[in-house]
Scaffold this motif. Structure first.
Motif, mmCIF file in Angstrom:
data_model
loop_
_atom_site.group_PDB
_atom_site.id
_atom_site.type_symbol
_atom_site.label_atom_id
_atom_site.label_comp_id
_atom_site.label_asym_id
_atom_site.label_seq_id
_atom_site.Cartn_x
_atom_site.Cartn_y
_atom_site.Cartn_z
ATOM 1 N N ALA A 1 1.013 -1.347 0.028
ATOM 2 C CA ALA A 1 -0.078 -0.032 -0.023
ATOM 3 C C ALA A 1 0.784 1.278 -0.140
ATOM 4 C CB ALA A 1 -1.100 -0.085 1.077
ATOM 5 N N ARG A 2 1.921 1.369 0.858
ATOM 6 C CA ARG A 2 2.687 2.364 0.818
ATOM 7 C C ARG A 2 3.736 2.567 -0.517
ATOM 8 N NH1 ARG A 2 5.848 5.796 4.407
ATOM 9 N NH2 ARG A 2 6.655 7.353 3.000
ATOM 10 N N ALA A 3 3.877 1.419 -1.340
ATOM 11 C CA ALA A 3 4.620 1.570 -2.629
ATOM 12 C C ALA A 3 3.522 2.289 -3.491
ATOM 13 C CB ALA A 3 5.087 0.403 -3.074
ATOM 14 N N MET A 4 2.298 2.153 -3.458
ATOM 15 C CA MET A 4 1.402 2.664 -4.390
ATOM 16 C C MET A 4 0.926 3.942 -3.897
ATOM 17 S SD MET A 4 -1.334 -0.676 -5.229
ATOM 18 C CE MET A 4 -1.857 -0.895 -3.408
ATOM 19 N N LEU A 5 0.909 4.370 -2.651
ATOM 20 C CA LEU A 5 0.686 5.608 -2.294
ATOM 21 C C LEU A 5 1.686 6.627 -2.684
ATOM 22 C CD1 LEU A 5 -1.174 7.667 -0.525
ATOM 23 C CD2 LEU A 5 -0.049 6.715 1.115
ATOM 24 N N ASP A 6 2.938 6.310 -2.543
ATOM 25 C CA ASP A 6 4.077 7.193 -2.647
ATOM 26 C C ASP A 6 4.043 8.022 -4.049
ATOM 27 O OD1 ASP A 6 5.042 6.925 -0.152
ATOM 28 O OD2 ASP A 6 6.437 5.497 -0.809
ATOM 29 N N PRO A 7 3.938 7.146 -5.349
ATOM 30 C CA PRO A 7 3.677 7.859 -6.353
ATOM 31 C C PRO A 7 2.590 8.903 -6.590
ATOM 32 C CG PRO A 7 3.557 5.668 -6.769
ATOM 33 C CD PRO A 7 3.924 5.754 -5.368
ATOM 34 N N ILE A 8 1.460 8.599 -6.075
ATOM 35 C CA ILE A 8 0.297 9.220 -6.127
ATOM 36 C C ILE A 8 0.637 10.634 -5.357
ATOM 37 C CG2 ILE A 8 -2.242 9.624 -5.340
ATOM 38 C CD1 ILE A 8 -2.343 6.593 -5.501
#
Length: 496
Positions: free
Chosen positions: A206-213
């Motif tokens: 979840a953190r990996a997907m949130l960072d680029p957003i």
């Protein structure tokens, strides 16, 4: 015997006690209160092992505690959790099993530790990695329980941090099971300023997907609600003028946390407007805001409500509804929608919108489920001749809906008669096991103004009365002549 002892303590004089004796009595009372918590665990275990909640029509022990003891949902959850960790449960053969936290349970039974000590110990124990062997885990619990007998909960938690560092000095024992166990996001209730606290932990994916957003949507200058010239959406969108973005970034005084918040808000709006979420309970997945016609005309002051049970300042609600589809719903002086009928069994979207404005959420007494989690219920069952007319429909969440049946533990529903205090509202009649008199009850949770009115009337009345629980209370002071309900509402679907 316990009640008699409490009566004696309430009636006993304290002035003749010395300072030291007052402190000693305080210690004794505290010890007794801690021991009664252990008794409470036994009672919770007993009700669960007897399946008492299910026999009375409740879906969980928590629901039973809320209804029977009139305690908050948070308190009920804490009691069930404590009973699960400190209570003595039994196998199918009836053999007792030791508590999950045996030393902590013993310390509480002795009256040496209280609920805050227990929570501090349990919080530390839940953070011990799975890779730590069982003997080390048992030793850690014993050490914390021993410390708690002579220390404060804060001391226990602080010692727990040292203990965790000792058990996992390099942080290498955590694995995927620990991450799955710890993941979660909690959203608190709205406070007095209508703000909601968010807390929790994200797993690595979840953190990996949130960072680029956040890198694109929360960059300086983007999605700034305080800057009308701030670009909206994705910061890498080629349609955005780079000079405009640079100028907006130079004006941006928000903190990183505020930019993250505004990015979340922009992402939520874009997701709702995209339509990818599809319908929810017969309506588009969108923000449904209810306000009175007077609020709409004044465009200021007061609060609007959402179908999810939230509150919005009128100014924010109108801003959210700038591109909305308005629906005008008219209500009578009792706050019930005027006739809107249908020959089919399923309610129409218009009827559901009217019920969202009128009921606000589940109509079962004590239930706080918002309208977004409710189905449309026939007050008189369809198979018994009930019609799909607005005056015969009500919002009911799925869990409460399952409790409406003709069995011995089933609830019944009906519309309050015209002469009653809450004419047209949905009354719930409990089964004899819960209330032998089967007195009808009404849910006031989604209409807090009623309780405020009653409290004001009670303060000026010469005799204290309990809050009305149903339509059979025509003599309750201050209610018969209450003002017309202002819920002549305009429903606005914001964000799409």
């Amino acid at each position: 015997m316990l009640a008699a002892a409490v009566d004696g303590l309430l009636d006993a004089g304290l002035t003749e006690l010395s300072d030291g004796e007052v402190v000693e009595v305080m210690r004794g009372v505290e010890q007794s209160l801690r021991r009664t918590e252990a008794v409470s665990h036994r009672l919770v275990v007993e009700t669960v092992e007897r399946s008492v909640p299910a026999s009375l029509g409740y879906t969980s022990p928590k629901k039973l505690l809320i209804e029977a003891l009139r305690i908050s949902g948070a308190d009920a959850s804490a009691r069930v959790t404590a009973a699960r960790e400190l209570g003595v449960w039994h196998t199918l053969a009836g053999d007792p099993m030791p508590p999950v936290l045996p030393e902590t349970a013993a310390a509480q039974s002795d009256g040496d530790i209280g609920a805050d000590h227990v929570r501090a110990i349990a919080k530390v124990m839940r953070k011990i990695p799975h890779a730590v062997d069982n003997d080390a885990v048992a030793d850690a619990e014993a050490v914390l329980a021993t410390l708690a007998r002579s220390a404060t909960p804060e001391d226990v938690e602080q010692a727990g941090h040292r203990l965790l560092a000792y058990l996992n000095p390099d942080g290498s024992l955590g694995d995927d099971r620990d991450r799955k166990r710890r993941r979660g996001i909690s959203i608190g209730r709205q406070d007095t300023e209508l703000m909601s606290r968010i807390s929790g932990e994200l797993d690595p994916v979840a953190r990996a997907m949130l960072d680029p957003i956040l890198a694109k949507w929360a960059r300086p200058g983007m999605n700034n609600p305080d800057d009308p010239d701030s670009p909206a959406g994705d910061g890498e969108n080629p349609a955005i003028d780079r000079d405009v973005l640079a100028a907006a970034a130079a004006r941006d005084t928000r903190t990183a946390a505020q930019r993250n918040h505004d990015a979340f808000s922009a992402v939520f709006r874009t997701l709702l407007e995209s339509g990818v979420l599809g319908p929810h309970r017969g309506l588009p997945t969108t923000v449904i805001v209810t306000m009175t016609l007077e609020q709409l005309e004044k465009a200021t002051g007061g609060l609007a409500t959402t179908a999810t049970g939230g509150l919005l300042p009128i100014e924010d609600a109108l801003a959210l509804a700038e591109k909305a589809h308005p629906v005008l719903a008219l209500f009578d002086h009792a706050g019930r929608p005027l006739h809107l009928g249908r020959r089919r069994r399923l309610a129409s979207a218009d009827q559901r919108l009217a019920l969202i404005a009128a009921d606000g959420g589940c109509t079962r007494p004590g239930c706080s489920a918002p309208a977004s989690l409710c189905a449309v219920h026939h007050v008189t069952d369809w198979h018994k001749g009930g019609r799909t007319d607005i005056e015969g429909l009500a919002l009911v969440c799925d869990a409460c809906h399952a409790q409406v049946n003709d069995g011995p533990a089933g609830w019944a529903t009906r519309s309050a008669p015209a002469h009653s205090t809450h004419a047209g509202r949905t009354e719930w009649i409990p089964p004899p096991r819960i209330d032998p008199t089967r007195r009808p009850r009404i849910n006031h949770r989604n209409h807090p103004g009623e309780l405020i009115e009653h409290a004001r009337a009670s303060r000026s009345a010469p005799v204290t009365h309990s809050p009305p629980t149903g339509a059979g209370d025509p003599a309750v002071p201050g209610w018969a002549g209450r003002a017309a309900d202002p819920r002549r509402a305009a429903d606005s679907g914001g964000g799409g």
